[in-house]
Motif scaffolding. Structure first.
Motif, PDB file in Angstrom:
ATOM      1  N   ASP A 304       0.761  -1.316  -0.178  1.00  0.00           N
ATOM      2  CA  ASP A 304      -0.040  -0.001  -0.111  1.00  0.00           C
ATOM      3  C   ASP A 304       0.832   1.131  -0.103  1.00  0.00           C
ATOM      4  OD1 ASP A 304      -2.337  -1.131  -0.200  1.00  0.00           O
ATOM      5  OD2 ASP A 304      -2.683  -0.989   2.009  1.00  0.00           O
ATOM      6  N   GLU A 305       2.007   1.263   0.899  1.00  0.00           N
ATOM      7  CA  GLU A 305       2.690   2.356   0.828  1.00  0.00           C
ATOM      8  C   GLU A 305       3.672   2.623  -0.435  1.00  0.00           C
ATOM      9  OE1 GLU A 305       3.474   4.839   3.447  1.00  0.00           O
ATOM     10  OE2 GLU A 305       1.463   4.138   4.362  1.00  0.00           O
ATOM     11  N   ALA A 306       3.976   1.476  -1.005  1.00  0.00           N
ATOM     12  CA  ALA A 306       4.866   1.391  -1.957  1.00  0.00           C
ATOM     13  C   ALA A 306       4.248   2.086  -3.245  1.00  0.00           C
ATOM     14  CB  ALA A 306       5.663   0.355  -2.028  1.00  0.00           C
ATOM     15  N   GLU A 307       3.107   1.895  -3.382  1.00  0.00           N
ATOM     16  CA  GLU A 307       2.266   2.366  -4.556  1.00  0.00           C
ATOM     17  C   GLU A 307       2.978   1.792  -5.825  1.00  0.00           C
ATOM     18  OE1 GLU A 307       1.699   6.630  -3.990  1.00  0.00           O
ATOM     19  OE2 GLU A 307      -0.019   6.340  -2.917  1.00  0.00           O
ATOM     20  N   LEU A 308       3.338   0.608  -5.511  1.00  0.00           N
ATOM     21  CA  LEU A 308       3.837  -0.326  -6.645  1.00  0.00           C
ATOM     22  C   LEU A 308       2.965  -1.601  -6.987  1.00  0.00           C
ATOM     23  CD1 LEU A 308       7.791  -0.072  -6.246  1.00  0.00           C
ATOM     24  CD2 LEU A 308       6.482   1.115  -8.250  1.00  0.00           C
ATOM     25  N   PRO A 309       2.771  -1.996  -8.307  1.00  0.00           N
ATOM     26  CA  PRO A 309       1.911  -3.308  -8.329  1.00  0.00           C
ATOM     27  C   PRO A 309       2.711  -4.432  -7.904  1.00  0.00           C
ATOM     28  CG  PRO A 309       2.647  -2.477 -10.393  1.00  0.00           C
ATOM     29  CD  PRO A 309       3.108  -1.419  -9.306  1.00  0.00           C
ATOM     30  N   ASP A 310       1.935  -5.503  -7.417  1.00  0.00           N
ATOM     31  CA  ASP A 310       2.629  -6.704  -7.065  1.00  0.00           C
ATOM     32  C   ASP A 310       3.539  -7.316  -8.039  1.00  0.00           C
ATOM     33  OD1 ASP A 310       1.200  -6.773  -4.816  1.00  0.00           O
ATOM     34  OD2 ASP A 310      -0.305  -8.004  -5.560  1.00  0.00           O
ATOM     35  N   GLU A 311       3.425  -7.071  -9.480  1.00  0.00           N
ATOM     36  CA  GLU A 311       4.268  -7.669 -10.275  1.00  0.00           C
ATOM     37  C   GLU A 311       5.567  -6.984 -10.328  1.00  0.00           C
ATOM     38  OE1 GLU A 311       1.468  -6.449 -11.304  1.00  0.00           O
ATOM     39  OE2 GLU A 311       1.447  -5.222 -13.092  1.00  0.00           O
ATOM     40  N   GLU A 312       5.680  -5.784  -9.677  1.00  0.00           N
ATOM     41  CA  GLU A 312       7.042  -4.986  -9.582  1.00  0.00           C
ATOM     42  C   GLU A 312       7.710  -5.301  -8.322  1.00  0.00           C
ATOM     43  OE1 GLU A 312       7.083  -0.943 -10.811  1.00  0.00           O
ATOM     44  OE2 GLU A 312       5.930  -1.428 -12.588  1.00  0.00           O
ATOM     45  N   LEU A 313       6.622  -5.477  -7.314  1.00  0.00           N
ATOM     46  CA  LEU A 313       7.191  -5.668  -5.843  1.00  0.00           C
ATOM     47  C   LEU A 313       7.827  -6.966  -5.704  1.00  0.00           C
ATOM     48  CD1 LEU A 313       4.348  -4.029  -3.768  1.00  0.00           C
ATOM     49  CD2 LEU A 313       6.568  -3.225  -3.907  1.00  0.00           C
ATOM     50  N   PHE A 314       7.126  -8.222  -6.176  1.00  0.00           N
ATOM     51  CA  PHE A 314       7.612  -9.418  -6.085  1.00  0.00           C
ATOM     52  C   PHE A 314       9.149  -9.539  -6.284  1.00  0.00           C
ATOM     53  CE2 PHE A 314       3.300 -10.008  -4.494  1.00  0.00           C
ATOM     54  CZ  PHE A 314       3.705 -10.967  -3.435  1.00  0.00           C
ATOM     55  N   PRO A 315       9.294  -9.233  -7.826  1.00  0.00           N
ATOM     56  CA  PRO A 315      10.903  -9.424  -8.279  1.00  0.00           C
ATOM     57  C   PRO A 315      11.878  -8.435  -7.278  1.00  0.00           C
ATOM     58  CG  PRO A 315       9.180  -8.907 -10.035  1.00  0.00           C
ATOM     59  CD  PRO A 315       8.147  -8.779  -8.711  1.00  0.00           C
ATOM     60  N   THR A 316      11.181  -7.349  -6.785  1.00  0.00           N
ATOM     61  CA  THR A 316      12.122  -6.663  -5.966  1.00  0.00           C
ATOM     62  C   THR A 316      12.385  -7.285  -4.659  1.00  0.00           C
ATOM     63  OG1 THR A 316      10.931  -4.660  -6.960  1.00  0.00           O
ATOM     64  CG2 THR A 316      12.416  -4.330  -4.901  1.00  0.00           C
ATOM     65  N   TYR A 317      11.279  -8.105  -4.060  1.00  0.00           N
ATOM     66  CA  TYR A 317      11.725  -8.699  -2.920  1.00  0.00           C
ATOM     67  C   TYR A 317      12.519 -10.056  -3.123  1.00  0.00           C
ATOM     68  CZ  TYR A 317       6.882  -6.512  -1.172  1.00  0.00           C
ATOM     69  OH  TYR A 317       5.930  -5.716  -1.078  1.00  0.00           O
TER      70      TYR A 317
END
Ligand code: ADP
Ligand code: MG
Length: 437
Positions: A304-317
């Protein structure tokens, strides 16, 4: 008794890579779609979701295993099974009406009946009056309504949706999704089962009776999760937030054996690097380090805070985990002590830490560096490295992995890259200190 609509047993599929070697994309997939259920299929990009859907739609043959629709083997597209594509896949030179009628033509239905059915389906999808328009005259959301109308006009028993909402802006996607759920829940469409591929966890939780998570390389069913909440669901209710939280946990959970598999896979020079860049890695790391998280966050809250979609967040994690800067566990992400240092460090130290971690944990980067050091000129063309990656990856994935390695490597000052020449080189040395005489 509830019927099996689709039944897959031991389904495997390989594709040939550029150099002709087979690459296993799906392995031993067992899956059933029962009458009356909506199933969501989640998984990383490249895990084989679209391939699995195409097999179920009869557009692609499995190499091994059995695939049946109501007990009959699927060997070609089946009249009862329709698919909606992410890219809409409309014919640009046909009108909306003609695009929708297409599926009926294939079934040999007479012209006047085609027209009537297309009309009423367009009405149902809120496209009444747009039958004569060409796809390019419509917005993305309306075009996807046409794609869905075309899939539904044949009265399919089974509807397969491959990221049908992901090319649309968030609001349009949500509206369309709730429209479809309303048609389903009210029984306005005869469809008996739906399989929805998504990379959006909230979407999956809002729609599905059951969520299936596909692991990657090769694609296998990793876990399954039942959602026993009546629809329509309220995305803001504590219950739904809690479910989203749990599914996040499942998506990122690494059982002991999976952790070992990941460690083994990422220990390989061919490891497909997570598709993210340094700026996203830094942004997520900083967000995580700062209040209110102070080093540890619940993944949905961070999202929610990052305001990035999951498909960008997951590779980042995944990148943060790979580089030893953070770890993900049961739906939470926390900074490692090194990640904490990174977050507090100035630019130079940060790059140094990043470079060190890259050399330790990303074999491709270590390999490039080692080969450069062994080369008297200190420069090497990138092609041989891409060819090396293509031994195990598709050409586009190999190119992408190389791009990522280069971006990370430049940031960590592990090597330099000349974009014009496509040449890798050792970074310029710091000017040596004057020798003491
Ligand atoms: P997802 O939909 O989960 O992102 P896909 O099913 O599209 O994954 O692809 C899974 C893998 O199979 C990817 O590595 C992709 O490059 C590869 N692949 C898909 N279709 C083909 C094809 N026709 N030929 C070769 N490789 C393919
Ligand atoms: Mg896909």
């Amino acid at each position: 008794m509830k019927q099996f609509l689709l039944d897959l047993k031991g389904v495997s599929k390989s594709f040939r890579t550029a150099d002709g070697a087979p690459r296993l994309v799906l392995e031993g997939v067992n899956f059933t779609l029962m009458e009356g259920e909506i199933v969501a299929l989640l998984g990383k990009s490249g895990s084989g979701k679209s391939t699995l859907l195409r097999i179920m739609a009869g557009l692609l043959a499995a190499d091994a295993g059995s695939v049946t629709y109501r007990g009959r083997a699927i060997t070609a597209p089946v009249a009862g099974v329709s698919m909606v594509f992410q890219s809409f896949a409309l014919f640009p030179w046909l009108t909306v009406q003609q695009n929708v009628e297409l599926g009926l033509e294939a079934q040999g239905i007479a012209s006047h009946e085609r027209q009537e059915r297309a009309d009423s389906m367009l009405e149902l999808m809120n496209l009444g009056g747009f039958g004569g328009a060409l796809p390019r005259e419509l917005s993305g959301g309306m075009r996807q309504r046409v794609g869905i109308a075309r899939a539904l006009v044949t009265n399919p028993d089974v509807l397969l949706m491959d990221e049908a909402f992901s090319a649309l802006d968030v609001l349009t996607g949500e509206t369309l999704r709730s429209d479809i759920l309303e048609l389903w829940d009210s029984g306005s469409i005869p469809t008996k089962g739906m399989l929805v591929v998504s990379h959006n966890i909230e979407e999956a939780v809002m729609m599905a009776d059951r969520i299936i998570i596909l692991a990657s390389d090769p694609g296998r069913i990793r876990s399954e999760y039942l959602i026993e909440v009546a629809r329509p669901r309220n995305a803001d209710s504590a219950q739904v937030r809690g479910l989203i939280d749990e599914v996040y946990g499942l998506m990122t959970m690494r059982p002991v054996s999976a952790a070992a598999t990941l460690a083994a896979a990422s220990a390989h020079v061919h490891y497909r690097l997570p598709d993210t860049d340094v700026s996203r890695i830094e942004a997520v790391l900083h967000l995580l380090a700062a209040p209110p998280f102070n080093g540890r966050a619940d993944l949905p809250k961070l999202a929610d805070e990052a305001e990035l979609p999951d498909e960008e967040l997951f590779p980042t994690y995944e990148a943060l985990g790979l580089l030893g800067l953070a770890q993900v566990e049961k739906g939470d992400i926390s900074l490692t002590p090194l990640g904490q240092r990174f977050a507090e460090a100035g630019q130079t130290l940060r790059q140094e830490i990043f470079g060190q971690q890259l050399l330790t944990h990303v074999p491709l980067a270590a390999r490039i560096r080692k080969d450069l050091e062994a080369e008297p000129s200190g420069t090497l063309k990138e092609e041989p490295f891409i060819a090396l990656l293509e031994e195990a990856l598709e050409a586009d994935e190999a190119a992408r992995t190389m791009e990522i390695a280069i971006e990370w490597g430049r940031y960590g000052e592990v090597f330099e890259y000349d974009f014009n020449a496509g040449v890798l080189k050792l970074p310029d040395e710091e000017p040596p200190e004057a020798p003491a005489s």
